[in-house]
Design an enzyme around this catalytic site. Structure first.
Site, PDB file in Angstrom:
ATOM      1  N   HIS A   1       0.846  -1.193   0.000  1.00  0.00           N
ATOM      2  CA  HIS A   1       0.000   0.000   0.000  1.00  0.00           C
ATOM      3  C   HIS A   1       0.885   1.248   0.000  1.00  0.00           C
ATOM      4  O   HIS A   1       1.825   1.351   0.793  1.00  0.00           O
ATOM      5  CB  HIS A   1      -0.921   0.004   1.217  1.00  0.00           C
ATOM      6  CG  HIS A   1      -1.987  -1.046   1.184  1.00  0.00           C
ATOM      7  ND1 HIS A   1      -3.326  -0.756   1.050  1.00  0.00           N
ATOM      8  CD2 HIS A   1      -1.913  -2.404   1.243  1.00  0.00           C
ATOM      9  CE1 HIS A   1      -4.031  -1.880   1.045  1.00  0.00           C
ATOM     10  NE2 HIS A   1      -3.185  -2.891   1.169  1.00  0.00           N
TER      11      HIS A   1
ATOM     12  N   ASN B   1      -0.058 -12.567   7.267  1.00  0.00           N
ATOM     13  CA  ASN B   1       0.532 -11.644   6.300  1.00  0.00           C
ATOM     14  C   ASN B   1       0.286 -10.203   6.711  1.00  0.00           C
ATOM     15  O   ASN B   1      -0.822  -9.833   7.102  1.00  0.00           O
ATOM     16  CB  ASN B   1      -0.047 -11.898   4.903  1.00  0.00           C
ATOM     17  CG  ASN B   1       0.242 -13.303   4.411  1.00  0.00           C
ATOM     18  OD1 ASN B   1      -0.664 -14.064   4.100  1.00  0.00           O
ATOM     19  ND2 ASN B   1       1.513 -13.669   4.355  1.00  0.00           N
TER      20      ASN B   1
ATOM     21  N   HIS C   1       1.854 -17.482   0.368  1.00  0.00           N
ATOM     22  CA  HIS C   1       1.685 -16.506   1.446  1.00  0.00           C
ATOM     23  C   HIS C   1       1.877 -17.111   2.833  1.00  0.00           C
ATOM     24  O   HIS C   1       2.358 -16.433   3.751  1.00  0.00           O
ATOM     25  CB  HIS C   1       0.293 -15.876   1.368  1.00  0.00           C
ATOM     26  CG  HIS C   1       0.168 -14.802   0.339  1.00  0.00           C
ATOM     27  ND1 HIS C   1       0.062 -15.064  -1.003  1.00  0.00           N
ATOM     28  CD2 HIS C   1       0.144 -13.448   0.461  1.00  0.00           C
ATOM     29  CE1 HIS C   1      -0.024 -13.931  -1.665  1.00  0.00           C
ATOM     30  NE2 HIS C   1       0.034 -12.925  -0.797  1.00  0.00           N
TER      31      HIS C   1
ATOM     32  N   ASP D   1      -7.395 -12.915  -2.157  1.00  0.00           N
ATOM     33  CA  ASP D   1      -6.608 -11.686  -2.329  1.00  0.00           C
ATOM     34  C   ASP D   1      -6.169 -11.568  -3.785  1.00  0.00           C
ATOM     35  O   ASP D   1      -5.101 -11.010  -4.090  1.00  0.00           O
ATOM     36  CB  ASP D   1      -5.407 -11.664  -1.392  1.00  0.00           C
ATOM     37  CG  ASP D   1      -4.861 -10.258  -1.144  1.00  0.00           C
ATOM     38  OD1 ASP D   1      -5.524  -9.279  -1.563  1.00  0.00           O
ATOM     39  OD2 ASP D   1      -3.778 -10.127  -0.553  1.00  0.00           O
TER      40      ASP D   1
ATOM     41  N   LEU E   1       5.253  -9.254  -1.511  1.00  0.00           N
ATOM     42  CA  LEU E   1       4.072  -9.847  -2.128  1.00  0.00           C
ATOM     43  C   LEU E   1       2.982  -8.794  -2.299  1.00  0.00           C
ATOM     44  O   LEU E   1       2.737  -7.979  -1.407  1.00  0.00           O
ATOM     45  CB  LEU E   1       3.551 -11.003  -1.281  1.00  0.00           C
ATOM     46  CG  LEU E   1       4.414 -12.273  -1.279  1.00  0.00           C
ATOM     47  CD1 LEU E   1       3.885 -13.261  -0.248  1.00  0.00           C
ATOM     48  CD2 LEU E   1       4.442 -12.918  -2.656  1.00  0.00           C
ATOM     49  N   ALA E   2       2.318  -8.836  -3.458  1.00  0.00           N
ATOM     50  CA  ALA E   2       1.270  -7.866  -3.790  1.00  0.00           C
ATOM     51  C   ALA E   2       0.035  -8.627  -4.247  1.00  0.00           C
ATOM     52  O   ALA E   2      -0.262  -8.727  -5.435  1.00  0.00           O
ATOM     53  CB  ALA E   2       1.758  -6.917  -4.886  1.00  0.00           C
ATOM     54  N   GLY E   3      -0.683  -9.195  -3.287  1.00  0.00           N
ATOM     55  CA  GLY E   3      -1.845  -9.991  -3.629  1.00  0.00           C
ATOM     56  C   GLY E   3      -1.450 -11.330  -4.210  1.00  0.00           C
ATOM     57  O   GLY E   3      -0.317 -11.807  -4.028  1.00  0.00           O
TER      58      GLY E   3
END
Length: 390
Positions: free
Chosen positions: A141, A219, A251, A274, A313-315
């Site tokens: 984010h 996470n 994840h 996600d 990690l991004a989703g």
């Protein structure tokens, strides 16, 4: 084509298993009756369709686009993976962009409510992930757009979404979070604790204020420590709290998947994906809100962080049918348990039990599994939907 009746060896409902069901479907795609059928039916299992409460996008589209076209593409893809309903999930972005996205998603939700028989999985609400999160556990984010908890700002968002924000992720340790949790709960938005560096002492008051769940457990959370259990320890130890998990084997390690399931049990664990816009697409670069994400070999990583030698990690590109299969493989849980985590539990957490209820008058939404528990295809409004092979 819609089938006038559906048969299987067994039907798994939210509370029971029915042997040799015969399910009549009326012309509107609703369940007209459930009775005992032919004891020679194929060795297949019917279950409730899935409900993904944490999904950002799929099929090359992101919920932050805030358009009926984007939500339609996402819903059509999710339907091929067993999903009947989902929460369109936002990501932290500039406030004006977020407000526009919320307005557009609300339009899509209203349109789906007016036309319940339209194809695809339907968005039934919004999951506001950010901006009220911790800088220390922000994940991908964007820092400039993270905001301190604010009832007036949340109310602006709620008005833009016309009351469709059903779930909000918040870090409980940030000043103002407890007041916002209590306010959101009072006006009908469930609160999920996540993207947080909270200690145990900072987490307990948030549960007392009304928090109902935890966002992608393990996470973007303070790590477990034997002297300071932190938010993770409290989430696992609190019986009343639901807890999401991304069960893709990337994840969360299988050992922790097993720990999570033992701690939360069949009634409080929730499977989520996600998933981002890259879900169902070839490897390459995609967008998560305003963030570019590089996808390769099932891993979604922030392109910006990669340039600095950091893997964040991004989703994910996980789909719910694979999450259910992974849960069984990692834990040895039966199909009924895995399905409850992907359908009954998210609906109950949100107070939307009817979405996963298999009763006369409800839409004929089912998933069909083979005798060995392999997902075969989705049935929405009594019509079979062919799965994709992505």
């Amino acid at each position: 084509m819609r089938s006038p009746s559906l048969t299987a060896r067994r039907l798994i409902t939210a509370d029971a298993t029915i042997e040799y069901p015969r399910i009549a479907v009326d012309g509107d795609g609703r369940i007209a009756g459930i009775e005992s059928g032919d004891p020679t039916a194929d060795e297949t299992t019917l279950t409730a369709a899935f409900f993904d409460i944490h999904v950002h996008g799929a099929a090359g589209h992101d919920a932050m686009e805030g358009s009926a076209e984007a939500l339609g593409h996402i819903g059509n893809f999710l339907a091929t993976k067993g999903v009947a309903h989902f929460l369109a999930t936002t990501v932290t972005a500039p406030i004006d962009r977020t407000l526009r996205a919320l307005e557009g998603i609300a339009d899509a939700i209203d349109a789906a409510e007016r036309n319940p028989g339209t194809p695809g999985a339907h968005p039934v609400g919004i999951h506001l992930e950010g901006p009220f999160i911790s800088h220390a556990k922000r994940g991908v984010h964007p820092p400039p757009d993270i905001q301190p908890p604010s009832i007036p700002l949340f109310e602006r968002m709620r008005q833009a979404a016309r009351g469709h924000i059903r779930l909000m992720t918040i870090a409980p340790e940030i000043p103002g979070a407890l007041d916002l949790i209590a306010y959101a709960t009072e006006v009908g938005t469930k609160v999920s604790l996540g993207h947080s560096d909270a200690t145990a002492a900072e987490t307990h008051p948030a549960i007392a204020a009304g928090a109902a769940s935890a966002t992608h457990t393990f996470n973007a959370m303070r790590r477990l420590d034997h002297r300071e259990p932190g938010i993770c320890g409290v989430v696992l130890d609190t019986d009343a709290l639901y807890a999401e998990l991304i069960c893709d084997g990337i994840h969360v390690a299988p050992e922790f998947v097993r720990l999570w399931l033992r701690a939360k049990g069949e009634d409080r664990a929730i499977l989520v994906t996600d998933g981002i816009s890259a879900t169902g697409m070839p490897d390459g670069n995609y967008m998560l809100g305003e963030l570019e994400v590089t996808v390769a070999n099932g891993r979604c990583l922030s392109t910006r962080d990669l340039a600095n030698g950091i893997e964040t990690l991004a989703g994910s590109v996980l789909t719910m049918d694979r999450a259910v299969a992974n849960l069984q493989r990692f834990t040895g849980a039966p199909l009924a348990t895995a399905v409850h985590l992907a359908s009954r539990n998210p609906a109950r957490m949100l107070g939307l039990e009817k979405l996963g209820r298999i009763t006369v008058g409800q839409p004929a939404h089912f998933n069909l599994f083979s005798s060995d528990g392999t997902f075969q295809h989705t049935i929405l409004h009594g019509r079979g939907i062919e799965p994709t092979h992505s």
